[in-house]
Design a protein around this motif. Structure first.
Motif, PDB file in Angstrom:
ATOM      1  N   HIS A 150      17.132  -3.878  44.781  1.00 15.80           N
ATOM      2  CA  HIS A 150      17.131  -2.548  44.159  1.00 15.80           C
ATOM      3  C   HIS A 150      18.500  -2.330  43.499  1.00 15.80           C
ATOM      4  N   ARG A 151      18.594  -1.306  42.664  1.00 17.48           N
ATOM      5  CA  ARG A 151      19.861  -1.012  42.007  1.00 17.48           C
ATOM      6  C   ARG A 151      20.492   0.260  42.559  1.00 17.48           C
ATOM      7  N   GLY A 152      20.013   0.703  43.699  1.00 17.16           N
ATOM      8  CA  GLY A 152      20.537   1.935  44.276  1.00 17.16           C
ATOM      9  C   GLY A 152      21.935   1.750  44.842  1.00 17.16           C
ATOM     10  N   ALA A 153      22.612   2.872  45.083  1.00 17.65           N
ATOM     11  CA  ALA A 153      23.990   2.833  45.578  1.00 17.65           C
ATOM     12  C   ALA A 153      24.047   2.667  47.091  1.00 17.65           C
ATOM     13  N   PHE A 154      22.886   2.825  47.763  1.00 14.73           N
ATOM     14  CA  PHE A 154      22.889   2.828  49.224  1.00 14.73           C
ATOM     15  C   PHE A 154      22.260   1.539  49.758  1.00 14.73           C
ATOM     16  N   ALA A 155      22.231   1.381  51.073  1.00 13.28           N
ATOM     17  CA  ALA A 155      21.826   0.087  51.640  1.00 13.28           C
ATOM     18  C   ALA A 155      20.423  -0.314  51.196  1.00 13.28           C
ATOM     19  N   PHE A 156      19.503   0.657  51.157  1.00  8.02           N
ATOM     20  CA  PHE A 156      18.122   0.313  50.837  1.00  8.02           C
ATOM     21  C   PHE A 156      17.548   1.148  49.690  1.00  8.02           C
ATOM     22  N   GLY A 157      18.386   1.534  48.750  1.00  7.20           N
ATOM     23  CA  GLY A 157      17.849   2.245  47.591  1.00  7.20           C
ATOM     24  C   GLY A 157      18.796   3.301  47.084  1.00  7.20           C
ATOM     25  N   ASP A 158      18.232   4.297  46.428  1.00  5.95           N
ATOM     26  CA  ASP A 158      19.086   5.286  45.766  1.00  5.95           C
ATOM     27  C   ASP A 158      19.266   6.568  46.568  1.00  5.95           C
ATOM     28  N   ARG A 159      18.838   6.522  47.843  1.00  3.00           N
ATOM     29  CA  ARG A 159      19.097   7.656  48.731  1.00  3.00           C
ATOM     30  C   ARG A 159      19.616   7.140  50.053  1.00  3.00           C
ATOM     31  N   PRO A 160      20.535   7.843  50.691  1.00  8.80           N
ATOM     32  CA  PRO A 160      21.035   7.374  51.982  1.00  8.80           C
ATOM     33  C   PRO A 160      19.994   7.586  53.078  1.00  8.80           C
ATOM     34  N   GLY A 161      20.013   6.715  54.076  1.00  5.05           N
ATOM     35  CA  GLY A 161      19.057   6.824  55.181  1.00  5.05           C
ATOM     36  C   GLY A 161      19.638   6.212  56.443  1.00  5.05           C
ATOM     37  N   LEU A 162      18.759   5.854  57.356  1.00  5.09           N
ATOM     38  CA  LEU A 162      19.177   5.406  58.688  1.00  5.09           C
ATOM     39  C   LEU A 162      20.166   4.238  58.639  1.00  5.09           C
ATOM     40  N   ALA A 163      19.963   3.296  57.711  1.00  9.49           N
ATOM     41  CA  ALA A 163      20.868   2.142  57.635  1.00  9.49           C
ATOM     42  C   ALA A 163      22.286   2.598  57.285  1.00  9.49           C
ATOM     43  N   ASP A 164      22.401   3.464  56.308  1.00  7.42           N
ATOM     44  CA  ASP A 164      23.709   3.973  55.893  1.00  7.42           C
ATOM     45  C   ASP A 164      24.341   4.817  57.003  1.00  7.42           C
ATOM     46  N   ILE A 165      23.497   5.566  57.694  1.00  8.38           N
ATOM     47  CA  ILE A 165      23.955   6.416  58.802  1.00  8.38           C
ATOM     48  C   ILE A 165      24.607   5.577  59.901  1.00  8.38           C
ATOM     49  N   CYS A 166      24.093   4.370  60.125  1.00  5.76           N
ATOM     50  CA  CYS A 166      24.694   3.483  61.126  1.00  5.76           C
ATOM     51  C   CYS A 166      25.891   2.726  60.558  1.00  5.76           C
ATOM     52  N   LEU A 167      25.816   2.364  59.288  1.00  2.00           N
ATOM     53  CA  LEU A 167      26.866   1.541  58.686  1.00  2.00           C
ATOM     54  C   LEU A 167      28.217   2.253  58.613  1.00  2.00           C
ATOM     55  N   VAL A 168      28.217   3.489  58.150  1.00  3.20           N
ATOM     56  CA  VAL A 168      29.492   4.172  57.888  1.00  3.20           C
ATOM     57  C   VAL A 168      30.325   4.342  59.166  1.00  3.20           C
ATOM     58  N   PRO A 169      29.754   4.812  60.277  1.00  4.13           N
ATOM     59  CA  PRO A 169      30.565   4.868  61.507  1.00  4.13           C
ATOM     60  C   PRO A 169      31.035   3.482  61.976  1.00  4.13           C
ATOM     61  N   GLN A 170      30.218   2.456  61.742  1.00  2.00           N
ATOM     62  CA  GLN A 170      30.642   1.115  62.158  1.00  2.00           C
ATOM     63  C   GLN A 170      31.818   0.638  61.319  1.00  2.00           C
ATOM     64  N   MET A 171      31.848   0.981  60.042  1.00  2.00           N
ATOM     65  CA  MET A 171      32.991   0.588  59.205  1.00  2.00           C
ATOM     66  C   MET A 171      34.232   1.411  59.566  1.00  2.00           C
ATOM     67  N   PHE A 172      34.013   2.637  59.980  1.00  2.00           N
ATOM     68  CA  PHE A 172      35.130   3.437  60.516  1.00  2.00           C
ATOM     69  C   PHE A 172      35.712   2.749  61.750  1.00  2.00           C
ATOM     70  N   SER A 173      34.843   2.221  62.615  1.00  2.00           N
ATOM     71  CA  SER A 173      35.310   1.479  63.799  1.00  2.00           C
ATOM     72  C   SER A 173      36.057   0.215  63.388  1.00  2.00           C
ATOM     73  N   ALA A 174      35.578  -0.461  62.359  1.00  2.00           N
ATOM     74  CA  ALA A 174      36.275  -1.663  61.870  1.00  2.00           C
ATOM     75  C   ALA A 174      37.722  -1.301  61.516  1.00  2.00           C
ATOM     76  N   ASP A 175      37.892  -0.191  60.817  1.00  2.00           N
ATOM     77  CA  ASP A 175      39.255   0.262  60.481  1.00  2.00           C
ATOM     78  C   ASP A 175      40.067   0.531  61.742  1.00  2.00           C
ATOM     79  N   ARG A 176      39.453   1.236  62.672  1.00  2.00           N
ATOM     80  CA  ARG A 176      40.156   1.614  63.913  1.00  2.00           C
ATOM     81  C   ARG A 176      40.664   0.391  64.662  1.00  2.00           C
ATOM     82  N   PHE A 177      39.837  -0.687  64.655  1.00  2.00           N
ATOM     83  CA  PHE A 177      40.214  -1.876  65.412  1.00  2.00           C
ATOM     84  C   PHE A 177      40.942  -2.899  64.542  1.00  2.00           C
ATOM     85  N   GLY A 178      41.297  -2.500  63.319  1.00  2.00           N
ATOM     86  CA  GLY A 178      42.139  -3.352  62.492  1.00  2.00           C
ATOM     87  C   GLY A 178      41.425  -4.527  61.850  1.00  2.00           C
ATOM     88  N   LEU A 179      40.122  -4.404  61.651  1.00  2.00           N
ATOM     89  CA  LEU A 179      39.393  -5.468  60.950  1.00  2.00           C
ATOM     90  C   LEU A 179      39.372  -5.161  59.453  1.00  2.00           C
TER      91      LEU A 179
END
Lengths: 212, 212
Positions: A150-179
């Motif tokens: 797809h050409r959407g901006a989000f994980a599975f299309g052009d609207r945010p959903g459950l995948a994006d909801i899980c991804l963003v906090p996990q990337m915040f954790s990556a920052d916190r732990f220095g990854l």
């Protein structure tokens, strides 16, 4: 609705994004994990597992962030968080579960406390442990996200959903732990698209009243 | 349908029970985790996470056992594995996620390999680690199961479903890692009711052609 959470909990962060995407504003009760408020008898009576989040719907007390978010999607008006098609829904759930089942539980406070107490790990060892599991999970998520056609901006299309909801906090954790997240360009682009939305920005841990 | 699994994988075991409860018999392909067949390029092309199970539906390759089981329930005839009511469904999902998100990932082979390689843990240390997390998760499941007011033999009523599908393989793991389950009388009763059914008995790891 009353929501029991903690600013830094990834799973509470997921739920906050979902509430915002749905246009819901439950009453929020802080359960201070650093003060062990989740081990109080009153909280354990509500959730025997002693974990946030808990959503008191008025008639039931729901636990586990993915179950809470699916319940919100099934019962509340507003933006849909899962696709209508069963196969697409399975793919979104699997992406979410890579994070919720395979990454996040390994970097939980209780697990870090265990490896410090029983495996002789210091803060550096705990950080290396977290980075290892986050990197492995994000690599899988990057491969899946990059393979989408797809050409959407989000994980599975052009609207945010459950995948994006899980991804963003996990990337915040990556920052916190220095990854460093340079190895995940597609995930970084998805995160940027999400964080440009008020629903995600306002759910950020630093924006919560209990942020320390 | 073609199912990629391994006899001892708890998440493949869950899927096998679900197939049996649904009356489905997909073609089964063994991915020998001990031989690292899940790290082969061919398998990684199918699942970048390098984990079993994978269900090839003919049009998609689905991963993550809970996502696979929900897809089966939504698309295939046969016994329903999740309740119709949204709140009941959230409760069943939360019970399943205690096991799938908070217990099982901690006792995975890759995690045990890590604590042996990086935390200096031997087989005893790895066993203590597994027993700790399984005991914590089963205690929460016992409290939830014991608090139910139905009179059914299964976790959430008189028919087995997603919660039971996750519970039975987790109790099999408890046995494997030497955790006594006397502290969980309600879970033991549920397990006995499940294992009396062919759908569960025939899914047992020891009954699989690839059992070693």
């Amino acid at each position: 609705m009353r929501f029991y959470g903690y600013f830094r909990s990834s799973s509470a962060y997921r739920c906050r994004i979902a509430f915002n995407l749905k246009g819901l504003a439950p009453e929020v009760v802080t359960v201070n994990l650093r003060d062990k408020a989740h081990r109080d008898d009153a909280f354990l009576a509500m959730n025997p597992q002693g974990l946030v989040p808990v959503l008191d719907t008025g008639t039931a007390r729901l636990t586990q962030s993915l179950a809470i978010i699916e319940w919100l999607d099934e019962t509340q008006a507003g933006a849909r968080l899962l696709p209508d098609d069963a196969t697409a829904r399975a793919e979104v759930r699997a992406f979410a579960q890579i994070i919720a089942c395979e990454v996040h539980p390994l970097q939980n406070l209780r697990v870090l406390n265990y490896i410090k107490a029983h495996h002789g790990q210091d803060q550096d060892g705990a950080g290396a442990w977290c980075r290892h599991w986050i990197a492995e999970g994000l690599a899988a998520c990057e491969a899946i996200a990059a393979a989408q056609d797809h050409r959407g901006a989000f994980a599975f299309g052009d609207r945010p959903g459950l995948a994006d909801i899980c991804l963003v906090p996990q990337m915040f954790s990556a920052d916190r732990f220095g990854l460093a997240t340079d190895a995940y360009p597609r995930l970084r682009a998805i995160r940027a698209a999400c964080e440009a939305l008020p629903a995600f920005a306002e759910a950020h841990p630093a924006r919560q009243p209990d942020a320390q």
